[in-house]
Design a protein around this motif. Structure first.
Motif, short mmCIF file in Angstrom:
data_model
loop_
_atom_site.label_atom_id
_atom_site.label_comp_id
_atom_site.label_asym_id
_atom_site.label_seq_id
_atom_site.Cartn_x
_atom_site.Cartn_y
_atom_site.Cartn_z
N GLU A 98 0.85 -1.20 0.00
CA GLU A 98 0.00 0.00 0.00
C GLU A 98 0.88 1.24 0.00
OE1 GLU A 98 -2.84 -0.01 3.18
OE2 GLU A 98 -3.37 -2.09 2.83
N ARG A 99 0.43 2.27 -0.68
CA ARG A 99 1.12 3.56 -0.74
C ARG A 99 2.56 3.43 -1.25
NH1 ARG A 99 -1.97 3.61 3.63
NH2 ARG A 99 -0.36 3.39 5.18
N GLY A 100 2.74 2.56 -2.22
CA GLY A 100 4.05 2.40 -2.83
C GLY A 100 4.24 3.37 -3.98
N LEU A 101 5.37 3.25 -4.64
CA LEU A 101 5.68 4.14 -5.76
C LEU A 101 4.66 3.99 -6.89
CD1 LEU A 101 7.58 6.25 -6.95
CD2 LEU A 101 9.02 4.37 -7.78
N SER A 102 4.28 2.75 -7.20
CA SER A 102 3.31 2.55 -8.29
C SER A 102 1.95 3.14 -7.94
CB SER A 102 3.19 1.07 -8.64
OG SER A 102 2.74 0.31 -7.53
N ASP A 103 1.58 3.12 -6.67
CA ASP A 103 0.33 3.75 -6.23
C ASP A 103 0.43 5.27 -6.45
OD1 ASP A 103 -1.17 1.48 -4.46
OD2 ASP A 103 0.98 1.39 -4.11
N ALA A 104 1.55 5.85 -6.02
CA ALA A 104 1.75 7.30 -6.11
C ALA A 104 1.74 7.78 -7.56
CB ALA A 104 3.06 7.70 -5.42
N LEU A 105 2.18 6.91 -8.48
CA LEU A 105 2.26 7.29 -9.89
C LEU A 105 1.01 6.93 -10.68
CD1 LEU A 105 5.95 6.18 -10.54
CD2 LEU A 105 5.10 8.51 -10.18
N GLY A 106 0.04 6.31 -10.01
CA GLY A 106 -1.19 5.92 -10.71
C GLY A 106 -1.02 4.72 -11.61
N ILE A 107 0.05 3.95 -11.40
CA ILE A 107 0.32 2.76 -12.21
C ILE A 107 -0.35 1.52 -11.60
CG2 ILE A 107 2.17 1.25 -13.06
CD1 ILE A 107 3.95 3.80 -13.09
N MET A 121 -1.00 -3.91 -11.70
CA MET A 121 0.03 -3.02 -12.24
C MET A 121 -0.19 -2.85 -13.74
SD MET A 121 2.86 -1.57 -10.89
CE MET A 121 3.61 -2.62 -9.64
N VAL A 122 -0.22 -1.60 -14.19
CA VAL A 122 -0.27 -1.32 -15.62
C VAL A 122 1.18 -1.28 -16.09
CG1 VAL A 122 -0.92 0.35 -17.38
CG2 VAL A 122 -2.40 0.01 -15.38
N ARG A 123 1.53 -2.13 -17.06
CA ARG A 123 2.91 -2.20 -17.54
C ARG A 123 3.32 -0.82 -18.08
NH1 ARG A 123 5.31 -6.82 -18.61
NH2 ARG A 123 3.33 -7.85 -19.04
N THR A 124 4.26 -0.20 -17.39
CA THR A 124 4.66 1.18 -17.67
C THR A 124 6.16 1.31 -17.51
OG1 THR A 124 2.55 1.95 -16.74
CG2 THR A 124 4.30 3.59 -16.96
N THR A 125 6.80 2.09 -18.36
CA THR A 125 8.22 2.38 -18.21
C THR A 125 8.40 3.89 -18.11
OG1 THR A 125 8.83 0.41 -19.48
CG2 THR A 125 10.51 2.11 -19.27
N LEU A 135 12.15 12.05 -18.22
CA LEU A 135 12.45 12.37 -19.61
C LEU A 135 11.34 11.85 -20.52
CD1 LEU A 135 16.24 11.48 -19.85
CD2 LEU A 135 15.23 13.73 -20.19
N ARG A 136 10.86 10.64 -20.22
CA ARG A 136 9.85 10.03 -21.08
C ARG A 136 9.06 8.99 -20.29
NH1 ARG A 136 10.68 7.43 -27.03
NH2 ARG A 136 8.52 6.80 -27.31
N VAL A 137 7.80 8.80 -20.67
CA VAL A 137 6.93 7.79 -20.06
C VAL A 137 6.32 6.95 -21.18
CG1 VAL A 137 4.86 7.39 -18.67
CG2 VAL A 137 6.36 9.33 -18.14
N TRP A 138 6.36 5.64 -20.99
CA TRP A 138 5.69 4.71 -21.90
C TRP A 138 4.55 4.05 -21.12
CZ3 TRP A 138 10.93 5.38 -21.81
CH2 TRP A 138 11.59 5.57 -23.04
N PRO A 139 3.32 4.51 -21.30
CA PRO A 139 2.19 3.87 -20.61
C PRO A 139 1.70 2.65 -21.39
CG PRO A 139 1.43 5.81 -21.78
CD PRO A 139 2.91 5.69 -22.04
N LYS A 140 1.12 1.69 -20.67
CA LYS A 140 0.51 0.51 -21.31
C LYS A 140 1.45 -0.11 -22.34
CE LYS A 140 -4.11 2.13 -20.38
NZ LYS A 140 -5.26 2.86 -20.87
N VAL A 141 2.63 -0.47 -21.91
CA VAL A 141 3.70 -0.99 -22.76
C VAL A 141 3.31 -2.31 -23.43
CG1 VAL A 141 6.00 -2.08 -22.60
CG2 VAL A 141 5.56 0.12 -21.47
N LYS A 142 3.66 -2.41 -24.70
CA LYS A 142 3.64 -3.68 -25.43
C LYS A 142 5.09 -4.16 -25.41
CE LYS A 142 -0.69 -3.33 -26.77
NZ LYS A 142 -1.40 -3.19 -25.53
N VAL A 143 5.31 -5.41 -24.98
CA VAL A 143 6.66 -5.89 -24.68
C VAL A 143 7.55 -6.01 -25.91
CG1 VAL A 143 7.94 -7.87 -23.79
CG2 VAL A 143 5.92 -7.06 -22.58
N LYS A 144 7.03 -6.51 -27.02
CA LYS A 144 7.88 -6.78 -28.19
C LYS A 144 8.58 -5.49 -28.66
CE LYS A 144 7.62 -8.96 -32.75
NZ LYS A 144 8.90 -9.58 -32.65
#
Length: 157
Positions: A98-107, A121-125, A135-144
């Motif tokens: 609870e209240r981790g980094l992913s929570d704070a970032l909305g991931i 967890m929403v796969r995000t980089t 610098l950059r955010v990749w939301p809802k990442v596709k792995v390939k």
């Protein structure tokens, strides 16, 4: 924050547990770029592929001046097993329940699958610069091809 960060933002400096029981936070990497890849679960097909892709390119990230850290809510023991099973060399961290980094970032958010609603967890980089700014955010990442795309962004930054 509770929303996806944007370029120029800083992210919360929240501590996470390392597989060996230590502690790590984003500010530990100041002075070099940092790739944070948030993924749902150890030893699942997409997450395994993503972690192995980043591991396979780790030397190239190192030479481009970037560290890599994978983050999920799996336990340190699960991370140790994941690392051993797939010979991973990227850093992994366990985000707080609870209240981790992913929570704070909305991931860490509500997801739906097969008619069921659950938290996941929403796969995000997120790529941070040497001073810890986004610098950059990749939301809802596709792995390939994703690790290669991130490496190109690191080199361009």
């Amino acid at each position: 924050m509770d929303t996806m960060p944007q370029p120029g933002d800083t992210i919360p400096d929240i501590a996470m547990e390392t597989p060996d029981g230590g502690s790590v936070k984003p500010s530990d990497y100041l002075g070099r770029k940092l790739v944070l890849f948030f993924y749902p679960k150890d030893n699942t097909p997409g997450c395994t592929t993503e972690a192995k892709d980043f591991t396979g390119m780790k030397a190239e990230f190192d030479s481009a001046g970037a560290a890599i850290m994978g983050i999920s809510k799996d336990s340190p023991l699960k991370h140790r097993n994941f690392i051993a099973k797939h010979e991973l060399t990227v850093d992994l961290a366990t985000d707080a329940e609870e209240r981790g980094l992913s929570d704070a970032l909305g991931i860490w958010t509500e997801k739906k699958m097969y008619g069921k609603t659950f938290m996941g967890m929403v796969r995000t980089t997120i790529l941070l610069d040497e001073s810890g700014r986004v610098l950059r955010v990749w939301p809802k990442v596709k792995v390939k091809g994703h690790a290669q795309e991130v490496l190109e962004a690191v080199r361009a930054a």
